[in-house]
Design a protein around this motif. Structure first.
Motif, mmCIF file in Angstrom:
data_model
loop_
_atom_site.group_PDB
_atom_site.id
_atom_site.type_symbol
_atom_site.label_atom_id
_atom_site.label_comp_id
_atom_site.label_asym_id
_atom_site.label_seq_id
_atom_site.Cartn_x
_atom_site.Cartn_y
_atom_site.Cartn_z
ATOM 1 N N UNK A 1 -4.502 26.363 8.303
ATOM 2 C CA UNK A 1 -4.123 27.751 8.798
ATOM 3 C C UNK A 1 -4.330 27.540 10.312
ATOM 4 N N UNK A 2 -4.263 26.315 10.850
ATOM 5 C CA UNK A 2 -4.470 26.249 12.455
ATOM 6 C C UNK A 2 -2.959 26.173 13.239
ATOM 7 N N UNK A 3 -3.023 25.810 14.382
ATOM 8 C CA UNK A 3 -1.924 26.267 15.190
ATOM 9 C C UNK A 3 -0.791 24.754 14.931
ATOM 10 N N UNK A 4 0.383 25.090 14.938
ATOM 11 C CA UNK A 4 1.399 23.894 14.942
ATOM 12 C C UNK A 4 1.262 22.965 15.932
ATOM 13 N N UNK A 5 0.830 23.485 17.151
ATOM 14 C CA UNK A 5 0.579 22.306 18.104
ATOM 15 C C UNK A 5 -0.390 21.092 17.934
ATOM 16 N N UNK A 6 -1.404 21.630 17.276
ATOM 17 C CA UNK A 6 -2.605 20.721 16.936
ATOM 18 C C UNK A 6 -1.942 19.750 15.832
ATOM 19 N N UNK A 7 -1.149 20.109 15.003
ATOM 20 C CA UNK A 7 -0.514 19.197 13.932
ATOM 21 C C UNK A 7 0.269 18.071 14.561
ATOM 22 N N UNK A 8 1.280 18.508 15.704
ATOM 23 C CA UNK A 8 1.834 17.700 16.513
ATOM 24 C C UNK A 8 1.157 16.875 17.147
ATOM 25 N N UNK B 1 0.920 -1.134 -0.007
ATOM 26 C CA UNK B 1 0.167 0.183 0.116
ATOM 27 C C UNK B 1 0.874 1.297 0.032
ATOM 28 N N UNK B 2 0.833 1.966 -1.003
ATOM 29 C CA UNK B 2 1.649 3.151 -1.238
ATOM 30 C C UNK B 2 0.687 4.302 -0.996
ATOM 31 N N UNK B 3 1.131 5.302 0.022
ATOM 32 C CA UNK B 3 0.547 6.449 -0.029
ATOM 33 C C UNK B 3 1.406 7.684 -0.232
ATOM 34 N N UNK B 4 0.939 8.586 -0.958
ATOM 35 C CA UNK B 4 1.725 9.784 -1.438
ATOM 36 C C UNK B 4 1.582 11.059 -0.660
ATOM 37 N N UNK B 5 2.569 11.447 0.051
ATOM 38 C CA UNK B 5 2.730 12.349 0.947
ATOM 39 C C UNK B 5 1.925 12.174 2.479
ATOM 40 N N UNK B 6 0.862 11.638 2.578
ATOM 41 C CA UNK B 6 0.333 11.477 3.710
ATOM 42 C C UNK B 6 -0.046 12.771 4.903
ATOM 43 N N UNK B 7 -0.105 12.514 5.911
ATOM 44 C CA UNK B 7 -0.288 13.681 6.824
ATOM 45 C C UNK B 7 1.062 14.565 6.713
ATOM 46 N N UNK B 8 2.255 14.234 6.397
ATOM 47 C CA UNK B 8 3.380 14.946 6.279
ATOM 48 C C UNK B 8 3.122 16.273 5.619
ATOM 49 N N UNK B 9 2.180 16.171 4.631
ATOM 50 C CA UNK B 9 2.134 17.248 3.795
ATOM 51 C C UNK B 9 1.366 18.533 4.637
ATOM 52 N N UNK B 10 0.682 18.180 5.917
ATOM 53 C CA UNK B 10 0.208 19.538 6.614
ATOM 54 C C UNK B 10 1.638 20.047 7.031
ATOM 55 N N UNK B 11 2.727 19.522 7.274
ATOM 56 C CA UNK B 11 3.881 20.014 7.462
ATOM 57 C C UNK B 11 4.728 20.804 6.452
ATOM 58 N N UNK B 12 4.609 20.053 5.372
ATOM 59 C CA UNK B 12 5.712 20.481 4.413
ATOM 60 C C UNK B 12 4.820 21.693 3.639
ATOM 61 N N UNK B 13 3.334 21.440 3.272
ATOM 62 C CA UNK B 13 2.872 22.458 2.224
ATOM 63 C C UNK B 13 1.363 22.673 2.971
#
Length: 184
Positions: free
Chosen positions: A124-131, A105-117
């Motif tokens: 446009x939310x807070x960084x702590x919520x992403x972490x 199962x290949x997933x391109x970008x995944x949730x890491x895209x929230x950090x990168x782009x």
């Protein structure tokens, strides 16, 4: 029966994520230890078709960046939580059965895209919520990070300005990738 593998491909636009996924998907089962290969762009889907054939690479118009505001932050935080719930459900109902049947199962970008782009996912939310949310997304078995020099990335795709590309590169370098157990 072997268990399949949940692999996430991460990299900046033009680094070759779709090309790698396309080449892996074109391999027949006789050339791979996996019974099937399935691809999802950005996150596994709960319903609908799998992303096959893979999207054609090319330059897509960049989403417009919104100005930071309380309504934008609240809306994007709600969108993050919605995507988290949908990803968990899709993992339980689609990805896990694929892994049990020895699929790649290949997933391109995944949730890491929230950090990168964050602009591409309208976050446009807070960084702590992403972490905080990162720990609740299903953990891949392997994260493959693709790198290329800025000149190569800009020659392949012109979606990002050089300054944005360099910003994303600086975010990618220290980004912690939580993968499962080491492969033996």
């Amino acid at each position: 029966a072997q268990r399949g593998l949940f692999v996430v491909l991460v990299g900046l636009d033009g680094s070759g994520k779709t090309l790698v996924a396309r080449r892996l998907c074109c391999q027949g089962p006789e050339q791979s230890r996996f019974g099937r290969i399935r691809y999802f762009h950005w996150q596994p889907r709960l319903l609908g078709r799998l992303d096959l054939p893979l999207p054609q690479p090319g330059n897509l118009p960049r989403k417009r960046e919104q100005r930071p505001s309380l309504p934008a932050a609240v809306l994007s935080a709600a969108r993050l939580l919605k995507n988290l719930v949908l990803t968990k459900l899709a993992h339980w109902l689609r990805v896990r059965p694929l892994l049990r049947s020895n699929s790649l199962v290949l997933v391109d970008r995944y949730y890491y895209n929230y950090f990168l782009d964050p602009v591409s996912v309208k976050y446009y939310g807070p960084a702590w919520l992403l972490r905080w949310a990162r720990r609740w997304f299903p953990r891949p078995d392997l994260v493959v990070v693709l790198h290329a020099p800025p000149e190569v990335l800009l020659a392949r795709k012109q979606e990002l300005a050089r300054a944005e590309l360099l910003r994303q590169r600086a975010v990618l370098a220290p980004l912690p990738f939580a993968a499962g157990q080491p492969l033996v």
